[in-house]
Design an enzyme around this catalytic site. Structure first.
Site, PDB file in Angstrom:
ATOM      1  N   SER A 278       0.690  -1.275   0.166  1.00 31.60           N
ATOM      2  CA  SER A 278       0.081  -0.060   0.133  1.00 31.60           C
ATOM      3  C   SER A 278       0.947   1.306  -0.023  1.00 31.60           C
ATOM      4  CB  SER A 278      -0.879  -0.113   1.138  1.00 31.60           C
ATOM      5  OG  SER A 278      -1.928   0.736   0.762  1.00 31.60           O
ATOM      6  N   ASP A 301      -0.422  -4.328  -3.782  1.00 31.35           N
ATOM      7  CA  ASP A 301      -1.461  -3.441  -3.447  1.00 31.35           C
ATOM      8  C   ASP A 301      -0.926  -2.063  -3.423  1.00 31.35           C
ATOM      9  OD1 ASP A 301      -4.052  -3.765  -4.323  1.00 31.35           O
ATOM     10  OD2 ASP A 301      -4.674  -3.858  -2.149  1.00 31.35           O
ATOM     11  N   HIS A 356      -7.791  -5.591   0.235  1.00 37.26           N
ATOM     12  CA  HIS A 356      -6.476  -4.792   0.589  1.00 37.26           C
ATOM     13  C   HIS A 356      -5.638  -5.756   1.570  1.00 37.26           C
ATOM     14  CE1 HIS A 356      -3.851  -1.485   0.250  1.00 37.26           C
ATOM     15  NE2 HIS A 356      -4.057  -1.054   1.414  1.00 37.26           N
TER      16      HIS A 356
END
Length: 425
Positions: A278, A301, A356
């Site tokens: 992320s 991600d 996620h």
């Protein structure tokens, strides 16, 4: 903008009287971190070199020799992280921190704490960057697997105020004025392996909380500033590992039994990758653009929002995007594709049925029902999802670090050939 905020819920371990509590919190399966599948046993330790906020702080996972009694570190190394998670989730510390501690506080990481380093070969390195609101242990499942396959992994705990909380030490002689936003912690003592057992007598422990956006503050401006600071911290971690490899005496502020000098000459500084989830994914992308020592990047991600447009005109080292199905938008995918424009070696895959949090430990440590409700789990089995992430990443790392391993057996995943995997072109 797409935000990097994640929600999760807790569940206790499934032993003894805790079983009923865990059932009531949304699941009946065994909740634990998956054991590593590689040929090496894994050890870990925490390293903080230079006690100040500008120093380097990371958890080091490494191939080890294990004999006799093995100590396992706690997954949440200090109670303060429960309070930090409560703050990040904008919940009251009074009730949320104890609930988080009940849910996660007794989980252990299946590695040998301060286990003897296996100084039998030169290991490639991975610098790992965590996501927004996380901390150094949240990706233990991925880091353990990489170490079991023959990597040394440094999971940085960022001090750019993007972690849910973190700490450093301050000497009273250096600065009598406490930094804004920091607190001196005396309420909760260290709780086990993986946390400082004694505080250095002349240093004061300072906790740095997660920074929330001010009402008038621009999200992009803050996140872009933070991602550059994060890259600097990744580079400093690599600097420190290079010093250890060169035999420089390193003073670890945190007490421990591992002699870092035995690692001299055991790191392959020509084979270094940067990896992150992320916000850590965007950190990894920027890191290969700014620090040429990183030969490739794996963005789990990746959160593209903090990066400026000039990144798309740079000639990067190879980047591998391993995306979840639920988090990424058309806009973020298009930004990833823009990296093709300068002939960069880019691969993008999506894991079908993933969310996620499927690439974090939370997907393994939350019960099924609440995991689905709060999106720590997708429709894919959590263990299978992480297995795809790890195998695809290993295949990519072998290809671009020039490793003499058998990770190429998973090359098909890089082309989207496999159950639950789609190639993005």
């Amino acid at each position: 903008a797409v935000t990097d905020r994640w929600a999760f819920c807790g569940a206790t371990e499934t032993s003894g009287s805790d079983t009923a509590v865990q059932r009531s919190m949304g699941g009946v399966q065994s909740l634990e971190l998956s054991p590593a599948k590689g040929p090496h046993k894994v050890g870990c330790t925490d390293i903080m070199a230079d006690h100040t906020k500008q120093g380097s702080f990371f958890r080091l996972y490494y191939p080890c020799e294990i004999s006799g009694e093995v100590k396992h570190p706690l997954w949440i190394p200090r109670y303060e992280y429960c309070g930090g998670l409560a703050d990040y989730l904008e919940r009251s510390k009074r009730w949320c921190a104890p609930v988080l501690h009940l849910a996660f506080g007794y989980h252990e990481i299946p590695v040998g704490w301060d286990a003897p380093f296996r100084a039998a070969e030169k290991y490639p390195l991975i610098i790992f960057s965590h996501g927004l609101g996380a901390f150094r242990t949240v990706y233990s499942a991925v880091c353990i697997e990489m170490a079991s396959q023959g990597f040394v992994v440094a999971a940085v705990e960022h001090r750019d105020e993007s972690a849910c909380t973190t700490f450093f030490f301050k000497s009273p002689a250096e600065d009598l004025q406490q930094p804004i936003g920091t607190t001196t912690s005396t309420e909760h003592p260290p709780e086990g392996p993986g946390s400082p057992q004694t505080r250095p007598p002349i240093l004061e422990e300072e906790w740095l909380p997660y920074r929330k956006l001010d009402v008038a503050e621009e999200d992009f401006s803050l996140r872009n500033q933070q991602v550059h600071l994060r890259v600097e911290e990744c580079s400093r971690a690599l600097d420190l590992l290079a010093d250890i490899n060169n035999g420089k005496l390193i003073k670890n502020v945190l007490p421990g039994d591992l002699d870092l000098s035995v690692m001299k000459g055991c790191f392959d500084l020509q084979r270094v990758a940067v990896m992150g989830h992320s916000f850590g994914g965007s950190t990894a992308i920027l890191a290969v653009a700014k620090d040429q020592r990183f030969r490739c990047a794996v963005a789990l991600d990746g959160w593209m929002f903090p990066l400026t447009d000039d990144i798309y005109s740079k000639v990067l080292r190879p980047v591998f995007f391993v995306n979840s199905q639920k988090f990424q938008t058309d806009d973020s995918i298009n930004k990833m594709k823009r990296l093709y424009s300068t002939g960069n070696e880019i691969k993008i895959i999506t894991i079908v049925g993933s969310v996620h949090q499927s690439q974090t430990d939370f997907t393994l440590l939350t019960g099924q029902l609440l995991g689905m409700a709060f999106e720590t789990k997708g429709s894919i089995d959590p263990v299978e999802g992480l297995d795809i992430t790890n195998k695809a990443s290993l295949a990519f790392l072998q290809r671009h670090l020039g490793l003499q391993k058998d990770f190429d057996q998973w090359d098909a995943l890089l082309e989207g050939d496999g159950h639950h995997v789609i190639l993005i072109k």
